[in-house]
Design a protein around this motif. Sequence first.
Motif, PDB file in Angstrom:
ATOM      1  N   ARG A   4      73.293 -21.352-122.863  1.00 29.20           N
ATOM      2  CA  ARG A   4      73.803 -20.237-122.061  1.00 29.20           C
ATOM      3  C   ARG A   4      74.740 -19.421-122.934  1.00 29.20           C
ATOM      4  N   TYR A   5      74.667 -18.129-122.761  1.00 31.86           N
ATOM      5  CA  TYR A   5      75.499 -17.218-123.521  1.00 31.86           C
ATOM      6  C   TYR A   5      76.298 -16.374-122.540  1.00 31.86           C
ATOM      7  N   LYS A   6      77.470 -15.981-122.959  1.00 28.05           N
ATOM      8  CA  LYS A   6      78.423 -15.308-122.094  1.00 28.05           C
ATOM      9  C   LYS A   6      78.598 -13.850-122.510  1.00 28.05           C
ATOM     10  N   THR A   7      78.855 -12.997-121.529  1.00 30.43           N
ATOM     11  CA  THR A   7      79.185 -11.601-121.807  1.00 30.43           C
ATOM     12  C   THR A   7      80.217 -11.534-122.928  1.00 30.43           C
ATOM     13  N   GLU A   9      79.652 -12.355-126.126  1.00 24.80           N
ATOM     14  CA  GLU A   9      79.217 -13.124-127.285  1.00 24.80           C
ATOM     15  C   GLU A   9      78.103 -12.376-128.012  1.00 24.80           C
ATOM     16  N   THR A  23      80.453 -15.453-114.801  1.00 19.77           N
ATOM     17  CA  THR A  23      81.385 -16.264-115.567  1.00 19.77           C
ATOM     18  C   THR A  23      82.483 -16.860-114.701  1.00 19.77           C
ATOM     19  N   ASP A  24      82.660 -16.343-113.488  1.00 25.53           N
ATOM     20  CA  ASP A  24      83.667 -16.928-112.586  1.00 25.53           C
ATOM     21  C   ASP A  24      83.089 -18.073-111.753  1.00 25.53           C
ATOM     22  N   PRO A  48      77.810  -7.230-119.645  1.00 26.02           N
ATOM     23  CA  PRO A  48      78.141  -7.590-118.272  1.00 26.02           C
ATOM     24  C   PRO A  48      77.020  -7.057-117.372  1.00 26.02           C
ATOM     25  N   GLU A  54      80.708  -7.129-113.910  1.00 32.27           N
ATOM     26  CA  GLU A  54      81.197  -8.497-113.940  1.00 32.27           C
ATOM     27  C   GLU A  54      80.624  -9.248-115.135  1.00 32.27           C
ATOM     28  N   GLY A  55      81.433 -10.154-115.698  1.00 31.53           N
ATOM     29  CA  GLY A  55      80.977 -11.002-116.788  1.00 31.53           C
ATOM     30  C   GLY A  55      79.872 -11.929-116.306  1.00 31.53           C
ATOM     31  N   ALA A  56      78.869 -12.146-117.160  1.00 25.68           N
ATOM     32  CA  ALA A  56      77.710 -12.934-116.762  1.00 25.68           C
ATOM     33  C   ALA A  56      77.323 -13.933-117.841  1.00 25.68           C
ATOM     34  N   TYR A  57      76.566 -14.939-117.418  1.00 22.63           N
ATOM     35  CA  TYR A  57      75.914 -15.859-118.336  1.00 22.63           C
ATOM     36  C   TYR A  57      74.460 -15.449-118.455  1.00 22.63           C
TER      37      TYR A  57
END
Length: 62
Positions: A4-7, A9, A23-24, A48, A54-57
């Motif tokens: 999984r990668y995050k907003t 990265e 991400t929350d 995002p 919003e931040g996402a995976y």
Amino acid sequence: MADRYKTGENVPENGIYEFDGLTDGRKQSNPTEDEKQVKLESGETFPPLRSSKEGAYWKKVK
């Protein structure tokens, strides 16, 4: 389990990446149909969700 990668990265390799939660910790954010999967290239930054900012995976599907 797929990586999984995050907003924010860096994208490790070219491919199609699929939304895999916020991400929350919430899974549901009602992403629009065109942002459920994104085509990204190596070196780009994971985005995002455009509709909600919003931040996402993300996980690679192709």
